[in-house]
Design a protein around this motif. Structure first.
Motif, short mmCIF file in Angstrom:
data_model
loop_
_atom_site.label_atom_id
_atom_site.label_comp_id
_atom_site.label_asym_id
_atom_site.label_seq_id
_atom_site.Cartn_x
_atom_site.Cartn_y
_atom_site.Cartn_z
N GLY A 99 10.96 2.97 -2.42
CA GLY A 99 9.83 2.84 -3.34
C GLY A 99 8.56 3.44 -2.80
N PRO A 100 7.47 3.31 -3.44
CA PRO A 100 7.27 2.49 -4.64
C PRO A 100 7.83 3.13 -5.91
CG PRO A 100 5.21 3.58 -4.10
CD PRO A 100 6.21 3.93 -3.01
N GLY A 103 12.98 4.63 -8.32
CA GLY A 103 14.01 3.76 -8.86
C GLY A 103 14.32 4.06 -10.31
N VAL A 109 14.20 0.27 -7.34
CA VAL A 109 13.59 0.23 -6.01
C VAL A 109 14.16 -0.97 -5.26
CG1 VAL A 109 11.43 -0.17 -4.77
CG2 VAL A 109 11.48 1.43 -6.68
N GLY A 110 14.51 -0.75 -4.01
CA GLY A 110 15.12 -1.81 -3.21
C GLY A 110 16.62 -1.68 -3.09
N ASP A 135 11.95 -5.27 -4.90
CA ASP A 135 10.77 -4.47 -4.55
C ASP A 135 9.93 -5.24 -3.53
OD1 ASP A 135 8.65 -2.76 -4.35
OD2 ASP A 135 8.27 -2.63 -6.50
N ARG A 138 7.59 -0.72 0.30
CA ARG A 138 8.31 0.30 1.06
C ARG A 138 8.71 -0.18 2.47
NH1 ARG A 138 9.25 5.45 0.20
NH2 ARG A 138 9.37 6.92 1.94
#
Length: 165
Positions: A99-100, A103, A109-110, A135, A138
């Motif tokens: 991320g941010p 995604g 994201v994650g 999330d 980062r």
């Protein structure tokens, strides 16, 4: 955790390599922070771009084109490439979306994918894992991914230890 990984692999005489994408060298840095890690740590490959994954680790372009850079297939190919290029006994690969941005609905994201390859293992029995850390920011995603990768580098319990007579 890195200290435990170095000591455990030293105890079983196993050499390691790491192929990192989203962690950008965090796992390699953690391992080499430990004095004497050169006894067991062979190589760290930071292959952040798709081109680096292809050129440095030998990941097939069609694997990335078909499954994406963040996929079980790509992580497995990265781990196999690191194992082959380094001559190590075990290699772990990490690829994901810290991320941010970057995604998608299918890969938010994650999302981080891991693979572990060992010399002599049957490729039909790939050790892979997909995790979604959410999330965490980062830095948080990268840290959690690095910790999971270190766990994958731990030898199985009883590895290298002769059973009692």
């Amino acid at each position: 955790m890195a200290h435990k990984v170095v000591e455990a692999n030293r105890a079983v005489g196993r050499r390691m390599a790491v192929a990192e994408s989203c962690t950008g060298g965090l796992v390699s840095a953690a391992l080499t922070e430990i004095p004497g890690s050169s006894d067991v740590f062979d190589a760290g490959f930071v292959t952040y771009s798709n081109e680096a994954k292809i050129k440095v680790l030998g990941v097939a372009r069609d694997v990335i084109d078909t499954f994406g850079a963040v996929s079980l297939a790509t992580a497995w190919a990265m781990a196999r490439g690191a194992l082959t290029k380094s001559g190590s006994d075990v290699a772990v690969a990490i690829t994901g979306i810290a991320g941010p941005s970057g995604g998608t609905e299918k890969k938010p994201v994650g999302t981080v994918v891991f693979a572990c390859a060992k010399t002599g293992d049957d490729p039909e029995h790939a050790v892979t894992d997909l995790r979604n850390f959410g999330d965490l920011g980062r830095g948080g995603v990268r840290l959690q991914a690095a910790l999971c990768a270190l766990e994958l580098l731990m030898p199985p319990e009883g590895a290298g230890v002769d059973p009692a007579p």
